[in-house]
Design an enzyme around this catalytic site. Structure first.
Site, mmCIF file in Angstrom:
data_model
loop_
_atom_site.group_PDB
_atom_site.id
_atom_site.type_symbol
_atom_site.label_atom_id
_atom_site.label_comp_id
_atom_site.label_asym_id
_atom_site.label_seq_id
_atom_site.Cartn_x
_atom_site.Cartn_y
_atom_site.Cartn_z
ATOM 1 C CD GLU A 241 -3.210 -0.909 1.919
ATOM 2 O OE1 GLU A 241 -3.404 -0.041 2.779
ATOM 3 O OE2 GLU A 241 -4.279 -1.743 1.746
ATOM 4 C CD GLU B 108 -4.026 -5.712 3.732
ATOM 5 O OE1 GLU B 108 -4.690 -5.181 4.048
ATOM 6 O OE2 GLU B 108 -2.492 -5.625 3.789
HETATM 7 C C1 BGP Z 1 -4.589 -2.216 4.818
HETATM 8 C C2 BGP Z 1 -3.315 -2.392 5.598
HETATM 9 C C3 BGP Z 1 -3.181 -3.324 6.730
HETATM 10 C C4 BGP Z 1 -4.622 -3.520 7.565
HETATM 11 C C5 BGP Z 1 -5.666 -3.064 6.776
HETATM 12 C C6 BGP Z 1 -6.826 -2.776 7.619
HETATM 13 O O1 BGP Z 1 -4.571 -0.689 4.701
HETATM 14 O O2 BGP Z 1 -2.321 -2.825 4.952
HETATM 15 O O3 BGP Z 1 -2.063 -3.218 7.545
HETATM 16 O O4 BGP Z 1 -4.477 -3.174 8.757
HETATM 17 O O5 BGP Z 1 -5.650 -2.162 6.034
HETATM 18 O O6 BGP Z 1 -7.119 -1.672 8.166
HETATM 19 P P1 BGP Z 1 -7.056 -1.169 9.433
HETATM 20 O O7 BGP Z 1 -6.104 -1.960 10.360
HETATM 21 O O8 BGP Z 1 -6.733 0.199 9.749
HETATM 22 O O9 BGP Z 1 -8.355 -1.642 9.965
#
Ligand code: BGP
Length: 461
Positions: free
Chosen positions: A161, A360
């Site tokens: 990201e 993800e």
């Molecule tokens: C993405 C990232 C992750 C992760 C996920 C969920 O942006 O790559 O590291 O954490 O989102 O986001 P959050 O943890 O803010 O709910």
């Protein structure tokens, strides 16, 4: 419903080092920007996380029981090279070598990200990605990983990201700075990534390498031509900038014009541009949580700033994020749009024609551990079911998706909302400030996903 999942589809799950490992200063590990950042109120730090560092074998055995064919994790730069560009830490090499071996022993394909939001703090103090020396440090670090693990890892992702580090750095903990500075850092990251991809290819490793941005197609709020163009601008800046660079080694033309107009065009040399052209990717890893919706924006708008990864952002004169009235949201306010997943996958494939791995996708919720040790996370099952269904349809459309790694394999610490926002198939018994016993419990989604994998995506009930 016809099942389009290919036989060797990589059913997986994902984590990242700083969010899951803990052991933040053990066995020689250096500090990363995530270890030293100012935490949002009432939110856990990352010192213990899910203590995966000490439960690694137990966790991989659970992944095996879940049926995973792939495990997407990241390597902490600061475990391998504690100060970012100095001595190699043998204990760090050993930890990841053991993790990779443990995965392979269980027939789980390691899908490895080399850098997930956790720049070594010392490099950050020396100017971070604004400093060209960080390019060299990153290239050296990656080559060290390839030398040690390149014989066993087939799928490498460079940077997780990168787009969110630039556009939502405050939320993901990499810091917020003026656009001029952020896009210069972004440029250095693009050059570093290209150098790494070039090296990887030249050294003849037997695997594939790609970027891992967060890609989500945005819709125009209405059919007004100005709104349609706003969506095009948003998509160019949020999505295509990062993939055009990784796949074709070029800057997106609309983005360059946009950056020029807001005085944020990066300085770049002829050599940088040649490196970008020479180092491109073999596949696309992407993270998808939800789509975006935008409308045309006045030249000055209130709240021109950024929010978090999935809540959209505004650029005065170009676009303004709005709520999509047709979509529901998670309890943490992120919109839910499985149709957008199919649209996004097809859009990526139309533009780039490369195989894709979803690295993800998932739902953050406040899970409850019942007295008899159960977690009834039906909301998560519904979210994943709907997304797997539309992913199947996208594959049926002809989009070449070769793997799916939902976020997250097990509970871990959210980027800015602590462990109360859980994503895992496996519950970790701790809260934001009470470490309890860190025991692992299988959620209802665990046995559900087990069936999905066993049936190669045919049984989503
Ligand atoms: C993405 C990232 C992750 C992760 C996920 C969920 O942006 O790559 O590291 O954490 O989102 O986001 P959050 O943890 O803010 O709910």
């Amino acid at each position: 419903m016809t099942n389009y999942f290919p036989k060797n589809f990589l059913w997986g799950a994902a984590t990242s080092a700083y969010q899951v490992e803990g052991a933040w200063d053990e066995d020689g590990k250096g500090k990363s920007v995530q270890d030293v950042k100012i935490l949002p109120d009432n939110t856990s730090d990352f010192k213990v996380a899910a203590d995966h560092y000490h439960h690694m074998k137990e966790d991989v055995a659970l992944f095996k029981e879940l049926g995973l064919k792939a495990y997407r994790f990241s390597i902490a730069w600061t475990r391998i090279i504690p100060d970012g560009d100095g001595e190699i830490n043998p204990a760090g090499i050993k930890f990841y070598s053991d993790l990779i071996d443990e995965c392979i022993k269980h027939d789980i394909e390691p899908v490895v990200t080399v850098y997930h939001f956790d720049l070594p703090a010392i490099l950050d103090e020396k100017g971070g990605w604004g400093n060209r020396a960080t390019i060299d440090a990153f290239v050296r670090y990656c080559n060290i990983l390839f030398e040690h693990f390149g014989d066993r890892v087939t799928y490498w992702q460079t940077i997780n990201e990168q787009n969110m580090m630039v556009l939502a750095g405050a939320a993901v903990g990499t810091g917020d700075r003026p656009y001029k500075q952020l896009f210069q850092e972004n440029h250095h990251m693009l050059v570093a990534q290209a150098k790494v991809m070039k090296d990887y290819h030249e050294k003849g490793y037997n695997g594939k390498i790609g970027p891992a941005p967060n890609i989500a197609v945005a819709y125009p709020e209405t059919d007004k031509p100005e709104d349609v163009r706003a969506a095009q601008n948003f998509n160019a800046l949020r999505n295509w900038l990062f993939l055009d660079a990784a796949v074709y080694g070029v800057y997106n033309h609309q983005v360059l014009a946009m950056l020029r107009s807001i005085d944020a065009e990066p300085e770049m040399t002829e050599e940088d541009l040649a490196i970008m052209k020479a180092g491109t990717c073999d596949f696309i890893a992407f993270n998808y949580y939800n789509s975006g919706t935008v409308k045309a924006s006045a030249v000055t708008i209130e709240n021109a700033g950024k929010t978090d990864q999935q809540s959209g952002f505004n650029l005065a004169g170009y676009f303004q994020s709005v709520k999509n009235e047709h979509l529901g949201t998670t309890e943490f306010g992120w919109e839910i749009d499985p149709e957008g997943f199919r649209t996004t996958a097809n859009e990526i494939y139309s533009r780039y024609h490369l195989p894709m791995i979803v690295t993800e996708n998932g739902l953050g919720g406040r899970d409850e551990l019942t007295e008899d040790g159960k977690i009834h996370d039906t909301y998560r099952i519904e979210y994943l079911r709907d997304h797997i269904r539309t992913m199947n349809e996208a594959i049926g459309d002809g989009a070449e998706i070769i793997g799916y790694c939902p976020w997250s394999a097990m509970d871990l610490i959210s980027t800015h909302e602590g462990i109360r926002k859980r994503y895992g198939f496996i519950y970790i018994n701790r809260s934001d400030f009470d470490m309890k016993d860190m025991k692992r419990y299988k959620k209802d989604s665990f046995s559900w996903y087990q069936k999905v994998i066993e049936s190669n995506g045919a049984d989503l009930t």
